[in-house]
Design a protein around this motif. Structure first.
Motif, PDB file in Angstrom:
ATOM      1  N   LEU A 120      -6.226  -4.585  -2.843  1.00 39.49           N
ATOM      2  CA  LEU A 120      -4.939  -4.857  -2.209  1.00 39.49           C
ATOM      3  C   LEU A 120      -4.489  -3.575  -1.521  1.00 39.49           C
ATOM      4  CD1 LEU A 120      -3.304  -6.799  -5.185  1.00 39.49           C
ATOM      5  CD2 LEU A 120      -4.376  -7.776  -3.155  1.00 39.49           C
ATOM      6  N   ASP A 125       1.943  -5.239  -2.149  1.00 38.70           N
ATOM      7  CA  ASP A 125       1.099  -6.295  -2.716  1.00 38.70           C
ATOM      8  C   ASP A 125       0.557  -5.883  -4.082  1.00 38.70           C
ATOM      9  OD1 ASP A 125       1.523  -7.851  -0.487  1.00 38.70           O
ATOM     10  OD2 ASP A 125      -0.318  -7.225   0.523  1.00 38.70           O
ATOM     11  N   TYR A 129       1.407  -7.768  -7.587  1.00 41.58           N
ATOM     12  CA  TYR A 129       0.338  -8.285  -8.443  1.00 41.58           C
ATOM     13  C   TYR A 129       0.496  -7.752  -9.862  1.00 41.58           C
ATOM     14  CZ  TYR A 129      -4.279  -9.689 -10.047  1.00 41.58           C
ATOM     15  OH  TYR A 129      -5.295 -10.270 -10.744  1.00 41.58           O
TER      16      TYR A 129
END
Length: 355
Positions: A120, A125, A129
């Motif tokens: 990522l 992001d 996550y």
């Protein structure tokens, strides 16, 4: 306006929008190719620079250990090189984290394949996550506690199987998610990764254990241990999350990818030492579970079930690993505090007094 004129107008609008979309898509493909090419070039450059800097670092170490002492000018230059070397390697590490990982690791290659890129590149992001991983742990732990209470109330083998299957799935999923987190910069200690692998195997073995007298003897202890560990994990997740946010806001943690763990870490001394007694009790119960299983295997005619001996060894490994990890962290922290207190006393003793 007639229906024919409306159709022509809608058609012209569609064609114009299609041409714009096609141009935007072609531009996207061109930029994607350029981005891939730049990523590959940057990855090769960073890898080469890390290798070169490692060689320079080894040369500096050899010079420091050599008998030939450098002059004053050379010493200043070496100190400058050392200082700059730390800055360069730190920045190269950050650059490497912003590029796709070269490999997903052996475990992810087996499960996801070698061609799937799980890096990522956007920090937002990666952080989302990580937060989703924490939310997953909390949510599934609540479900596990609920099923364990139901299994205790309704002592049926089918209910036990549902609990064990849920825990096997939970720990399997954790290992996959943690492998992805490690690819994206989360510094999860090796023992906690191994702990989840062992927990997966342990719950899987209990799932295959037949419903005999030996299983019933151990069932109550296992349910109690599982409920207790789940409750401690919920406490840890809530308090560790707040602690990590506080440390990040104070600038005392470098990575936003730090996660909560089932055990104890050095940063938890910032006000979370009250968790130590709960963890120690959990490790004692794990050790007792191992002792109980060994006793059943040797003295209570449970040697026909291979699960008894296998579980005894696994519980012993988990208890020993947890105890060793927590003792090492506490001992290291005590050493750090002693070193800091000694240094502060020396500074206070030899500080020039004001006239």
């Amino acid at each position: 306006m007639t229906s024919y004129e409306s159709l022509i107008e809608d058609w012209n609008t569609l064609v114009a929008n299609f041409e714009n979309a096609e141009k935007s898509h072609d531009e996207y493909l061109r930029l994607q190719k350029d981005t891939t090419r730049l990523q590959n070039n940057s990855s090769r450059s960073v890898k080469s620079l890390l290798k070169t800097s490692g060689q320079v670092k080894s040369y500096l170490k050899k010079l420091e250990q050599s008998k030939d002492k450098p002059g004053e000018d050379e010493n200043e230059k070496l100190e400058e090189i050392n200082r700059r070397m730390i800055e360069i390697r730190t920045r190269l590490g950050e650059m490497q984290m912003e590029l796709p990982a070269e490999s997903n690791g052996f475990y992810l290659k087996i499960i996801l394949g070698s061609n799937l890129n799980v890096s990522l590149l956007n920090p937002d992001d990666r952080y989302r996550y990580k937060e989703e991983y924490e939310s997953f742990k909390m949510t599934v732990t609540y479900f596990i506690i609920l099923t364990l209470f139901l299994a205790y109330i309704f002592p049926y083998r089918a209910m036990d199987a549902i609990c064990n299957f849920l825990m096997v799935w939970y720990y399997c999923t954790l290992t996959i998610r943690e492998a992805i987190l490690r690819v994206n910069g989360s510094r999860i200690k090796g023992w906690w990764v191994a702990h989840h692998y062992i927990s997966t195997v342990l719950c899987g073995i209990i799932l295959t254990w037949r419903d005999d007298q030996c299983y019933k003897q151990f069932r109550g202890l296992f349910i109690f241990l599982s409920i207790y560990i789940c409750l401690v994990q919920l406490m840890q997740c809530r308090y560790q999350t707040g602690c990590l946010r506080r440390l990040h806001s104070l600038g005392q943690r470098q990575s936003d990818m730090d996660i909560t763990i089932e055990g104890f870490s050095s940063w938890m001394f910032k006000g979370l030492t009250f968790l130590l007694p709960f963890l120690i009790v959990a490790y004692i119960i794990q050790g007792y579970s191992s002792y109980r299983l060994f006793y059943m295997y040797l003295y209570q005619d449970c040697n026909e079930d291979w699960q008894v001996l296998a579980l005894a060894f696994l519980f012993a490994i988990v208890a020993a690993g947890n105890c060793f990890t927590i003792l090492r962290i506490v001992f290291r922290k005590i050493q750090e505090r002693y070193s800091l207190s000694t240094r502060s006393r020396l500074v206070s003793k030899y500080r020039p007094k004001a006239i």
